[in-house]
Write a protein that holds these residues in place. Sequence first.
Motif, mmCIF file in Angstrom:
data_model
loop_
_atom_site.group_PDB
_atom_site.id
_atom_site.type_symbol
_atom_site.label_atom_id
_atom_site.label_comp_id
_atom_site.label_asym_id
_atom_site.label_seq_id
_atom_site.Cartn_x
_atom_site.Cartn_y
_atom_site.Cartn_z
ATOM 1 N N LEU A 27 -30.820 51.028 -17.364
ATOM 2 C CA LEU A 27 -31.350 51.459 -18.655
ATOM 3 C C LEU A 27 -30.640 52.723 -19.141
ATOM 4 N N ILE A 28 -30.368 53.635 -18.221
ATOM 5 C CA ILE A 28 -29.633 54.845 -18.597
ATOM 6 C C ILE A 28 -28.242 54.485 -19.109
ATOM 7 N N ARG A 29 -27.616 53.500 -18.482
ATOM 8 C CA ARG A 29 -26.292 53.071 -18.944
ATOM 9 C C ARG A 29 -26.376 52.484 -20.355
ATOM 10 N N ASP A 30 -27.394 51.663 -20.602
ATOM 11 C CA ASP A 30 -27.544 51.067 -21.937
ATOM 12 C C ASP A 30 -27.820 52.147 -22.991
ATOM 13 N N VAL A 31 -28.671 53.103 -22.641
ATOM 14 C CA VAL A 31 -28.987 54.178 -23.581
ATOM 15 C C VAL A 31 -27.750 55.025 -23.847
ATOM 16 N N TYR A 32 -26.989 55.317 -22.800
ATOM 17 C CA TYR A 32 -25.771 56.104 -23.000
ATOM 18 C C TYR A 32 -24.799 55.374 -23.926
ATOM 19 N N ASP A 33 -24.665 54.063 -23.756
ATOM 20 C CA ASP A 33 -23.764 53.298 -24.624
ATOM 21 C C ASP A 33 -24.211 53.382 -26.084
ATOM 22 N N ALA A 34 -25.531 53.312 -26.308
ATOM 23 C CA ALA A 34 -26.039 53.411 -27.679
ATOM 24 C C ALA A 34 -25.812 54.809 -28.247
ATOM 25 N N ILE A 35 -26.006 55.827 -27.410
ATOM 26 C CA ILE A 35 -25.774 57.205 -27.846
ATOM 27 C C ILE A 35 -24.294 57.418 -28.162
ATOM 28 N N ALA A 36 -23.426 56.887 -27.302
ATOM 29 C CA ALA A 36 -21.985 57.034 -27.526
ATOM 30 C C ALA A 36 -21.547 56.323 -28.798
ATOM 31 N N GLU A 37 -22.172 55.202 -29.099
ATOM 32 C CA GLU A 37 -21.824 54.481 -30.326
ATOM 33 C C GLU A 37 -22.110 55.336 -31.556
ATOM 34 N N ILE A 52 -22.429 61.233 -15.013
ATOM 35 C CA ILE A 52 -23.866 61.506 -15.055
ATOM 36 C C ILE A 52 -24.429 61.449 -13.643
ATOM 37 N N GLU A 53 -25.087 62.522 -13.232
ATOM 38 C CA GLU A 53 -25.680 62.619 -11.896
ATOM 39 C C GLU A 53 -27.182 62.844 -12.047
ATOM 40 N N ILE A 100 -28.266 70.131 -16.667
ATOM 41 C CA ILE A 100 -27.194 71.119 -16.559
ATOM 42 C C ILE A 100 -25.896 70.378 -16.840
ATOM 43 N N VAL A 101 -25.045 70.985 -17.638
ATOM 44 C CA VAL A 101 -23.773 70.352 -17.977
ATOM 45 C C VAL A 101 -22.647 71.295 -17.575
ATOM 46 N N ILE A 102 -21.603 70.725 -16.980
ATOM 47 C CA ILE A 102 -20.477 71.497 -16.465
ATOM 48 C C ILE A 102 -19.264 71.289 -17.367
ATOM 49 N N ASN A 103 -18.630 72.384 -17.742
ATOM 50 C CA ASN A 103 -17.401 72.320 -18.539
ATOM 51 C C ASN A 103 -16.245 71.915 -17.633
ATOM 52 N N SER A 104 -16.092 70.621 -17.456
ATOM 53 C CA SER A 104 -15.036 70.090 -16.594
ATOM 54 C C SER A 104 -14.584 68.751 -17.165
ATOM 55 N N ASP A 105 -13.510 68.243 -16.622
ATOM 56 C CA ASP A 105 -13.005 66.930 -17.017
ATOM 57 C C ASP A 105 -12.823 66.084 -15.757
ATOM 58 N N PRO A 106 -13.729 65.114 -15.492
ATOM 59 C CA PRO A 106 -14.812 64.651 -16.365
ATOM 60 C C PRO A 106 -15.952 65.661 -16.470
ATOM 61 N N CYS A 107 -16.662 65.593 -17.598
ATOM 62 C CA CYS A 107 -17.790 66.486 -17.841
ATOM 63 C C CYS A 107 -18.983 66.010 -17.014
ATOM 64 N N ILE A 108 -19.475 66.874 -16.116
ATOM 65 C CA ILE A 108 -20.564 66.494 -15.215
ATOM 66 C C ILE A 108 -21.897 66.848 -15.860
ATOM 67 N N HIS A 126 -27.862 65.509 -25.947
ATOM 68 C CA HIS A 126 -27.670 66.961 -26.022
ATOM 69 C C HIS A 126 -26.446 67.406 -25.222
ATOM 70 N N ALA A 127 -26.383 66.978 -23.966
ATOM 71 C CA ALA A 127 -25.340 67.479 -23.067
ATOM 72 C C ALA A 127 -24.075 66.632 -23.104
ATOM 73 N N ALA A 128 -24.243 65.315 -22.915
ATOM 74 C CA ALA A 128 -23.070 64.445 -22.794
ATOM 75 C C ALA A 128 -22.311 64.301 -24.105
ATOM 76 N N MET A 129 -22.979 64.545 -25.230
ATOM 77 C CA MET A 129 -22.306 64.468 -26.527
ATOM 78 C C MET A 129 -22.106 65.863 -27.129
ATOM 79 N N GLY A 130 -23.203 66.614 -27.318
ATOM 80 C CA GLY A 130 -23.120 67.896 -28.015
ATOM 81 C C GLY A 130 -22.329 68.948 -27.258
ATOM 82 N N HIS A 131 -22.800 69.310 -26.067
ATOM 83 C CA HIS A 131 -22.092 70.320 -25.278
ATOM 84 C C HIS A 131 -20.680 69.861 -24.929
ATOM 85 N N ASN A 132 -20.553 68.606 -24.603
ATOM 86 C CA ASN A 132 -19.248 68.072 -24.210
ATOM 87 C C ASN A 132 -18.231 68.237 -25.344
#
Length: 425
Positions: A27-37, A52-53, A100-108, A126-132
């Motif tokens: 479900l998290i994967r599906d939600v992330y795909d929708a958010i990324a879209e 994502i951890e 918590i989001v880490i400024n790295s590549d890949p972004c953790i 918030h984190a995977a899109m905005g902060h990233n």
Amino acid sequence: MIMTDIFKPAVKAEKPLFDGPDWNFDLIRDVYDAIAEVGLGEMGLDIYRNQIEVITAEQMLDAYSSIGMPVMYRHWSFGKRFAHDEMYYRKGARSLAFEIVINSDPCINYIMEENSMTMQCLVLAHAAMGHNHFFKNNYLFKQWTQADAILEYLAFAKKFVADCEERFGVSAVEAVIDAAHALMNQGVSRNAAPRRRFDPAKARQREIKRREYEIEIYNELWRTLPQSKPEAKAEEVVIDPTPPIVPEENLLYFLEKYSPKLPAWKREILRIVRVLSTYFYPQRQTKVMNEGCATFVHYEIMNRLYEKGLVTDGSMLEFMHMHSAVVYQPGFSDRGFGGFNPYALGFAMMRDIKRICLDPTDEDRKWFPDFAGNGQPMETLKDAWANFRDESFIHQFLSPKVIRDFRLFHIRNKSEDHAVRVEAI
């Protein structure tokens, strides 16, 4: 043609992505795909790859203690911080961050397993899109950090400190790190471009050469000879002890380069702490912008998912409750006032820029002639996110409307005056 919003009219989905608080990894994967879209496809965000951890509360406390980094050298202050935060958390006196989001590549992105599915959706936006996006595009992060190398460098730092503890003793290493941490805030060259971007491969090569030299000059026979004076260690020889002609504001750099008696391994530890201090410098300079960007992005994405029918009414109510708490700004006379809430000020300014781009007033056109009514809110915001820091951003984009909404006023507090005077409201 002037647009009326960031997005085009939405096409309703047949059913929402989730209904209820429970979540699973699919479900998290599906939600992330929708958010990324929405974030990548419709808002045009530019991000690092996401990792994502899902972590527990204890792991979140552990991340708190090590400055939020996934890999870190050992030091007693981290354990002290962990014990302090854990005590308050167990007593219910303090809550934990949702992510918590880490400024790295890949972004953790660390997300809490206790979060509901709505909260997981919120923190991913918030984190995977905005902060990233902000990490990847803001000029300060480009200039002062190297996202694709920080994790490798931290792994090197952890191993190097552990090796030093084994060779020279834990107490000796702790004393050096204690001193370096005390000067950490003075370990950044604020008025000059970074001298050199750190390279983990070169750092490892320096350590290998240092070890090879020690092995090369070592001779067991020297231990059998009587010594009238302590043997001078090769590590204590300094190549160039001459201080620089130009004053140096970076104390860690100054000690690392010009200390007359500092062994090489201590210099490397100072370098490690200096690199970490430089890495975190942009985050201290962009708190309002960074959180404002992430809050604006998650607000727009969540509303867009709701328009598409991918989020239920109940989930939207939960989101609005959490979002309102995040952007709440106490008044200056409230007992809970502790200064500006960077989430509140940043979000208000981002929303105001969007309003000025789409529906400006005459006042807006007078104050912001460059972008008022341009119909391109995302392009204007992305340009601001890329080219400003907090101080310059507020000077450039703080509008009279936000000033009135936050009831800002100017106080004159001079030593020659008998009283504090409000000069502007």
